[in-house]
Write a protein that holds these residues in place. Structure first.
Motif, PDB file in Angstrom:
ATOM      1  N   GLY A   1       0.864  -1.278   0.388  1.00  0.00           N
ATOM      2  CA  GLY A   1       0.295   0.036   0.067  1.00  0.00           C
ATOM      3  C   GLY A   1       1.555   1.689   0.294  1.00  0.00           C
ATOM      4  O   GLY A   1       1.739   1.663  -0.807  1.00  0.00           O
ATOM      5  N   SER A   2       0.873   1.894   1.241  1.00  0.00           N
ATOM      6  CA  SER A   2       1.582   3.306   1.270  1.00  0.00           C
ATOM      7  C   SER A   2       3.282   3.757   2.148  1.00  0.00           C
ATOM      8  O   SER A   2       3.686   4.096   1.419  1.00  0.00           O
ATOM      9  CB  SER A   2       1.083   4.388   1.758  1.00  0.00           C
ATOM     10  OG  SER A   2       1.121   3.229   3.539  1.00  0.00           O
ATOM     11  N   PHE A   3       3.209   2.129   2.376  1.00  0.00           N
ATOM     12  CA  PHE A   3       4.374   2.067   2.756  1.00  0.00           C
ATOM     13  C   PHE A   3       5.144   0.557   1.863  1.00  0.00           C
ATOM     14  O   PHE A   3       4.248   0.357   1.941  1.00  0.00           O
ATOM     15  CB  PHE A   3       4.127   1.120   4.230  1.00  0.00           C
ATOM     16  CG  PHE A   3       5.080   0.901   4.946  1.00  0.00           C
ATOM     17  CD1 PHE A   3       5.695   1.824   5.719  1.00  0.00           C
ATOM     18  CD2 PHE A   3       6.130  -0.358   5.211  1.00  0.00           C
ATOM     19  CE1 PHE A   3       7.518   1.705   6.126  1.00  0.00           C
ATOM     20  CE2 PHE A   3       7.364  -0.642   5.863  1.00  0.00           C
ATOM     21  CZ  PHE A   3       7.717   0.020   6.532  1.00  0.00           C
ATOM     22  N   ALA A   4       6.253   1.287   2.472  1.00  0.00           N
ATOM     23  CA  ALA A   4       7.204   0.566   1.681  1.00  0.00           C
ATOM     24  C   ALA A   4       8.741   0.056   1.458  1.00  0.00           C
ATOM     25  O   ALA A   4       8.694   1.147   2.725  1.00  0.00           O
ATOM     26  CB  ALA A   4       7.478   0.752   0.170  1.00  0.00           C
ATOM     27  N   LEU A   5       9.222  -1.147   2.045  1.00  0.00           N
ATOM     28  CA  LEU A   5      11.072  -1.618   2.469  1.00  0.00           C
ATOM     29  C   LEU A   5      11.138  -0.827   1.059  1.00  0.00           C
ATOM     30  O   LEU A   5      11.317  -1.301   0.033  1.00  0.00           O
ATOM     31  CB  LEU A   5      10.771  -3.075   2.750  1.00  0.00           C
ATOM     32  CG  LEU A   5      10.015  -3.594   3.820  1.00  0.00           C
ATOM     33  CD1 LEU A   5      10.505  -4.720   3.805  1.00  0.00           C
ATOM     34  CD2 LEU A   5      10.535  -3.159   4.776  1.00  0.00           C
ATOM     35  N   ARG A   6      12.242  -0.428   1.331  1.00  0.00           N
ATOM     36  CA  ARG A   6      13.107   0.768   0.311  1.00  0.00           C
ATOM     37  C   ARG A   6      14.721  -0.542   0.189  1.00  0.00           C
ATOM     38  O   ARG A   6      14.921   0.406   1.625  1.00  0.00           O
ATOM     39  CB  ARG A   6      12.548   2.039   0.411  1.00  0.00           C
ATOM     40  CG  ARG A   6      11.391   2.449  -0.082  1.00  0.00           C
ATOM     41  CD  ARG A   6      11.480   3.776  -0.425  1.00  0.00           C
ATOM     42  NE  ARG A   6      11.267   4.225   1.180  1.00  0.00           N
ATOM     43  CZ  ARG A   6      11.085   5.378   1.758  1.00  0.00           C
ATOM     44  NH1 ARG A   6      10.945   6.273   1.046  1.00  0.00           N
ATOM     45  NH2 ARG A   6      10.921   5.689   2.966  1.00  0.00           N
ATOM     46  N   ASP A   7      15.256  -0.572  -1.193  1.00  0.00           N
ATOM     47  CA  ASP A   7      16.708  -0.769  -1.282  1.00  0.00           C
ATOM     48  C   ASP A   7      16.827  -1.061   0.379  1.00  0.00           C
ATOM     49  O   ASP A   7      18.098  -0.760   0.996  1.00  0.00           O
ATOM     50  CB  ASP A   7      17.191   0.251  -1.327  1.00  0.00           C
ATOM     51  CG  ASP A   7      18.559   0.681  -1.827  1.00  0.00           C
ATOM     52  OD1 ASP A   7      18.659  -0.657  -2.315  1.00  0.00           O
ATOM     53  OD2 ASP A   7      18.878   1.980  -2.015  1.00  0.00           O
ATOM     54  N   ILE A   8      16.633  -2.522   1.129  1.00  0.00           N
ATOM     55  CA  ILE A   8      17.519  -3.050   1.812  1.00  0.00           C
ATOM     56  C   ILE A   8      18.638  -3.556   1.854  1.00  0.00           C
ATOM     57  O   ILE A   8      18.780  -4.674   0.517  1.00  0.00           O
ATOM     58  CB  ILE A   8      16.065  -4.152   2.419  1.00  0.00           C
ATOM     59  CG1 ILE A   8      14.845  -3.411   2.527  1.00  0.00           C
ATOM     60  CG2 ILE A   8      16.711  -4.501   4.004  1.00  0.00           C
ATOM     61  CD1 ILE A   8      14.997  -2.876   3.978  1.00  0.00           C
ATOM     62  N   SER A   9      19.591  -3.897   1.899  1.00  0.00           N
ATOM     63  CA  SER A   9      20.702  -4.578   1.633  1.00  0.00           C
ATOM     64  C   SER A   9      21.606  -5.519   3.389  1.00  0.00           C
ATOM     65  O   SER A   9      21.770  -4.273   3.636  1.00  0.00           O
ATOM     66  CB  SER A   9      21.733  -3.496   1.172  1.00  0.00           C
ATOM     67  OG  SER A   9      21.058  -3.738  -0.475  1.00  0.00           O
TER      68      SER A   9
END
Lengths: 406, 261
Positions: B12-20
């Motif tokens: 939805g409006s939340f996102a996990l971003r660029d998790i390394s």
């Protein structure tokens, strides 16, 4: 001490004057003997009241007097039964000190004096409800208890026709009816077809309920409403719809008939009609049951290496089993009770509800009554057994218990 | 070795971003962050309940991005232990092995071993519903360990426990981790837990990892004011992320920093 003596004496004198006065008026309401008996009764009531009501508030005394007056008006003035009045009033004075007994006494009086023709049918449920009221004391607010017991009384009124029907015929008549060939076979047929219908229904309704509980998809709310359609549709409409689709003369019906599978007027037809009307009950209840199984259990099971199907079989299904059984019981009950649809679509072989109807048309209520009672007793028995049977299932999720509040 | 590389996952409006993240064998990583930062979702993504739009989840150089959870061999422990209430303690611990069709004798042996290792002898025959929070959590850990997971995922396993039980369980977890050499990823919002257990820390905010590294390094040199505050360190206003607008100071859970590695 002296004071009370004087008071008692004064009351005695007043009582005596009252009764002598009653005896002296022209055309006295009681014979001399009865008047004397009433006088002594009143003395007893007074002395009992004096013991019970010592150091009680004016309200309690008022209550006592109100109860006495009610009995007086009801039994003596309205019904004119003096001996009964004596009996009841003596019991009343004795019970007044124990509120529990007093309540039962009041119910007894109402049921056996006012509702005389239905004394047993009314006394048993009312006293059960009263004991519920009494035993929930301190566990819930007065308001909640009044809601509960008021609702129960209304429920008893709604179910009253069934309760009184059950009391109509002797066991002998019932047994005699049961041994009639057509009655026994109709009842067996009803039990058999509705059991088959429930099993057939469970085979597809349980997986569907699981999917509806777990998957969100566009239009899901519409699907959920569609599930309820059989509840909405009048039974006769459903019957006509089935006849049009599968009945004799219809395309599908004649194809099936040529295959040796006549639908209309066969066991098969009865089962189809029952599945149709019973489906919503199982689907909806099973859906709620699956929804109550926390998703975490399934996630845990999956991460431990169980496939989705294995997770369903080992986790979701056992944990929802009670709810599913409740749903199956409701569906079974609905299938047994189905009449309108079957009488149109598959009126032979004859199921029990249809037999009750045809007997009524043929010979009136008195002939169909024992069959109705038999059907009622058997269905209730199975229903109760299934309802209690669910407690034997391995597990039900812990429901949050309502907090206890004074 | 487990490697997450540039994971993106939208909810939805939340996102996990660029998790390394690169988790070496036997390391104990703690993901630390305020509630709503996406740490539990990240854990469930790794476990396989959500499919990331981009990026890779590599376990021993095999990409598990589209592998179903049951084939990932990861042990998962929830905050509310989620023990199967219709199974015994023994049945719970052995569940994963039974699901894998391990012969019954071997299941029994493995369960007995874990019961002993986690000190569960006293509760092994009790119904699951009667266990205390700490006992239930130990059983849940034993259940996750039974499948010899490549990666143990702990989702706030101690949040619902009282203080003393938490301390006991911390000691226990550290011991088991050491004995079995388990690669562990532990999600929490408690910096005490992170300091006590983790040899590595990753601090998350707003769906991204703000700082990661060995516990001592992160504690010694917080990269931005948020990390410092969250770890309970004195504010080091000198350091901050590139292009950091200090959004986290005004709006909890927000981070507008342009780059997160």
């Amino acid at each position: 001490m002296k004071q009370t003596w004087k008071q008692s004496l004064a009351v005695l004198v007043v009582l005596a004057a009252l009764h002598v006065g009653m005896g002296l008026v022209p055309d006295p309401p009681f014979s001399v003997g009865m008047n004397l008996a009433l006088f002594f009764t009143n003395i007893f009531v007074f002395s009992a009241a004096a013991t019970v009501l010592r150091r009680r508030s004016a309200r309690t005394v008022g209550l006592f007097v109100a109860g006495y007056t009610a009995l007086f008006l009801l039994v003596l003035v309205l019904l004119g039964k003096a001996p009964l009045f004596i009996l009841l009033v003596v019991a009343y004075a004795g019970f007044f000190g124990a509120p529990v007994l007093l309540g039962f006494f009041a119910i007894f009086v109402v049921c056996f004096v006012v509702l005389q023709p239905f004394a047993f049918e009314t006394f048993i449920p009312l006293s059960l409800i009263y004991s519920v009221f009494w035993r929930t004391r301190g566990r819930a607010s007065l308001f909640a208890r009044l809601c509960l017991c008021g609702g129960l009384v209304a429920l008893a009124v709604v179910l009253f026709p069934l309760i009184s029907l059950g009391m109509q015929d002797s066991l002998q008549t019932l047994w005699h009816t049961f041994t009639r060939g057509d009655v026994a076979s109709a009842i067996w047929l009803s039990l058999l077809t509705s059991t088959v219908a429930t099993v057939v229904l469970a085979l597809w309704a349980v997986p569907l309920a699981y999917a509806l509980a777990r998957i969100d998809f566009p239009g899901k709310r519409w699907v959920e409403s569609m599930v309820d359609v059989p509840i909405l549709v009048p039974q006769s409409v459903a019957g006509i719809a089935l006849i049009v689709l599968l009945g004799p003369g219809s395309v599908l019906g004649s194809v099936l008939e040529s295959l040796g599978l006549p639908i209309s007027g066969s066991l098969f037809g009865i089962v189809i009609a029952q599945v149709f009307v019973a489906a919503p009950f199982l689907i909806k209840t099973a859906m709620t049951a699956f929804e109550s199984v926390p998703l975490q259990y399934e996630l845990a099971s999956r991460s431990l290496g169980a496939s989705p199907a294995a997770t369903f079989a080992r986790i979701s299904l056992p944990l929802a089993s009670r709810g599913i059984l409740v749903g199956a019981t409701l569906a079974w009950a609905r299938a047994v009770s189905e009449f309108g649809c079957i009488v149109l679509f598959a009126s032979s072989p004859v199921t029990a509800p249809v037999l009750v109807h045809t007997e009524f048309l043929r010979a009136g209520a008195s002939e169909s009554r024992p069959i109705a009672i038999l059907l009622l007793i058997i269905c209730l028995w199975v229903f109760v057994m299934l309802q209690f049977g669910q407690t034997l299932l391995p597990f039900a999720l812990r429901r949050p218990r309502p907090e206890r509040r004074a | 070795m487990i490697e997450l590389s540039r994971l993106h996952c939208r909810f939805g409006s939340f996102a996990l971003r660029d998790i390394s993240l690169r988790i070496g064998k036997g390391e104990y990583w703690v993901i630390l962050g305020p509630s709503g930062c996406g740490k539990s979702v990240l854990l469930q993504t790794i476990a396989g309940f959500f499919t990331p739009e981009q990026g890779q989840i590599l376990v021993a150089n095999r990409d598990l991005r589209s592998t179903p959870p049951e084939c990932r061999n990861m042990g998962l422990v929830f905050q509310q232990s989620a023990l199967f209430p219709h199974k015994s303690v023994r049945g719970n611990i052995g569940y994963g092995l039974v699901a894998r069709k391990v012969p019954r004798d071997n299941v029994k042996r493995a369960v007995d071993d874990l019961v002993e290792r986690l000190g569960l002898q006293a509760v092994v025959d009790r119904p699951v519903a009667t266990l205390s929070g700490g006992e239930a959590q130990r059983v849940a850990i034993a259940r996750a360990l039974a499948i010899r997971p490549d990666l143990l995922l702990l989702d706030e396993p101690m949040s619902s426990l009282d203080h003393n039980t938490r301390l006991e369980l911390q000691v226990e977890l550290a011991r088991v981790h050491k004995e079995l050499g388990l690669t562990t990823l532990h999600v929490t919002h408690s910096r005490e837990e992170a300091a006590a257990l983790g040899d590595h820390i990753a601090v998350m905010l707003g769906g991204r990892i703000v700082q990661r590294g060995p516990t001592a390094d992160v504690q010694g040199k917080p990269r931005c004011p948020f990390v410092a505050r969250f770890l309970g360190l004195p504010l080091d206003t000198g350091a901050s992320l590139p292009a950091c607008a200090h959004a986290c100071a005004e709006k909890p859970g927000e981070c507008t920093s342009s780059e997160s590695s």
